[in-house]
Scaffold this active site. Structure first.
Site, short mmCIF file in Angstrom:
data_model
loop_
_atom_site.label_atom_id
_atom_site.label_comp_id
_atom_site.label_asym_id
_atom_site.label_seq_id
_atom_site.Cartn_x
_atom_site.Cartn_y
_atom_site.Cartn_z
N HIS A 87 45.12 -36.70 -16.28
CA HIS A 87 45.28 -35.48 -15.49
C HIS A 87 46.72 -35.39 -15.02
O HIS A 87 47.35 -36.41 -14.68
CB HIS A 87 44.32 -35.46 -14.29
CG HIS A 87 44.18 -34.13 -13.65
ND1 HIS A 87 45.07 -33.66 -12.72
CD2 HIS A 87 43.25 -33.16 -13.81
CE1 HIS A 87 44.69 -32.46 -12.32
NE2 HIS A 87 43.60 -32.12 -12.97
N ASP A 104 37.33 -31.92 -16.97
CA ASP A 104 37.23 -30.98 -18.09
C ASP A 104 36.44 -31.58 -19.25
O ASP A 104 35.73 -30.86 -19.95
CB ASP A 104 38.63 -30.58 -18.56
CG ASP A 104 39.43 -29.87 -17.48
OD1 ASP A 104 38.89 -28.92 -16.89
OD2 ASP A 104 40.57 -30.29 -17.22
#
Length: 437
Positions: free
Chosen positions: A311, A368
């Site tokens: 991330h 995600d």
């Protein structure tokens, strides 16, 4: 900037032989920022920060994020506690009102959501004007923008009706999203029901059919609640910053949210979970050899990257991913789904959690990665993934728009630049131009 706290220390900046004392601002969680608001007026200098990665655009009391420690909280409440103990409606109320609701407040808020769930019948005609393959995010942004024409009472005194507008948006966007899906499938619209919870209502509008009634699964509803909560807000990300920038021009809430939806549409922002499924599809279509793709990801000479791992903000585990992994496992077990893409996803997950290459680089599966798997498992098509993201992020956008509008230190957003074009030059009349000027 509201409750700004100036610390005792200052930062010294030396420019052209002069020393400038810049105040240091300290946040409630100990974050420190150098206040440069008077820098240009006092020194003539500006700062340059591509992407605003080191620039604070505001002081906010909504979300705290610590990427190094993997911490995320809304209004002071840990994301773990909220996801485990609350519904999305409770968290939406928290984000937009500042406190978790009492039973009475939650009941009243839920009633408002039920009251405003319907979409004006004239708006339904808009769906017929879009080509069959129109991107759902394009439909969503334009439909949200059109709401100000049907509900103009907010234009006169925005903050007076903010609670009503927040409930209206949260409820109607859910209906608009489901209707856009039904239209894309060529199926009859399913209207909202007052006897269903927020998430159950959405799933029913998405998947109920005259020939095959939708059976509501509690595990799926619980997982969807968690997903929306985890996406509720994430500090000053691209779409939230867009909502604030648009709103700073005193644009109405609907137009500001529409701008945020368009920013979220970008593949580098809200499209990440869709990219995960596209990657899994590619692996499957090329024989399903996931180990080959892991090798490609490790090869520094190969531009291929595994999507859904690591991330930009979190330098350790994404705290949201830890929460949603359990929900993902529960959904796959409850639905007993056999899907080659999901099998590949589980293999990739296992490798990433154990392989030293990924561990050393903090390339853990992120939110995600898991959200895409859950959405696919419950039947939501890939092109609707970003719409689901928007549905979850909506209360955060509303909260930031309201906070920005209420800020006594509000200024219209107007970033500076460093000009690097040609210096001032003489004008050449058309007849005299040779093309070499």
């Amino acid at each position: 900037m509201g409750n700004v706290v100036h610390g005792q220390e200052t930062a010294e900046l030396k420019l052209d032989g002069k020393v400038y004392q810049l105040p240091v601002i300290v946040g409630s969680e100990g974050e420190k920022a150098i206040d440069i608001r008077e820098l240009r007026s006092s020194s003539g200098y500006i700062t340059l920060d591509s992407g605003f990665m080191n620039t604070g655009s505001c002081c906010s009391s909504i979300t705290f994020l610590d990427g190094e420690e993997g911490i995320l909280s809304y209004r002071g409440y840990g994301i773990e506690d909220l996801a485990e103990n609350c519904t999305f409606v409770e968290v939406a109320y928290l984000l937009d009102h500042g406190n978790l609701p009492t039973r009475e407040e939650l009941s009243k808020f839920s009633q408002m959501l039920g009251k405003y769930a319907m979409v004006h019948e004239d708006m339904i005609r808009f769906f017929d004007g879009y080509p069959p393959n129109s991107p759902p995010m394009a439909i969503l942004s334009s439909m949200v923008n059109s709401l100000c024409s049907f509900y103009p009472e907010m234009l006169d005194n925005p903050l007076e009706n903010i609670d009503k507008m927040a409930a209206r948006l949260l409820s109607k966007v859910r209906t608009i999203a489901a209707f856009s899906y039904k239209k894309s499938m060529g199926q009859p619209l399913v209207y909202p029901r007052h006897d269903l919870s927020y998430c159950a209502n959405f799933l029913n509008m998405m998947f109920d059919s005259p020939v095959k009634p939708y059976e509501i699964n509690d595990t799926v509803v619980k997982a969807l609640n968690k997903l929306l909560i985890l996406h509720g807000d994430h500090e000053q990300n691209c779409s939230t910053a867009t909502v604030r920038v648009a709103g700073s021009a005193r644009v109405n809430l609907y137009a500001s949210i529409s701008a945020g939806i368009n920013a979220l549409w970008g593949p580098l922002h809200g499209g990440a979970n869709q990219a995960v499924m596209e990657m899994l599809t590619q692996i499957h279509e090329e024989g399903g050899n996931y180990k080959q793709f892991i090798a490609k990801a490790k090869d520094p000479a190969d531009p291929f990257r595994l999507v859904g791992f690591g991330h930009r903000v979190y330098k350790t585990h994404d705290p949201r991913a830890r929460i949603i992994k359990k929900a993902c496992d529960d959904v796959l077990t409850a639905l007993n789904i056999s899907d080659p893409l999901l099998d590949i996803a589980k293999e990739l997950e296992e490798v990433a959690l154990k392989d030293e290459y990924f561990i050393a680089r903090n390339l853990y599966p992120n939110v995600d990665f898991y959200s895409g798997i859950i959405y696919r498992a419950i039947g939501i098509p890939t092109n609707m993934f970003t719409v689901m993201f928007a549905l979850g992020r909506l209360p955060g956008w509303i909260a930031h728009w309201k906070e920005m509008w209420d800020d006594p230190d509000w200024r219209i957003s107007r970033p500076r630049q460093v000009y690097v074009g040609p210096k001032r030059r003489p004008f050449v009349p058309l007849a005299e131009r040779t093309g070499n000027e």
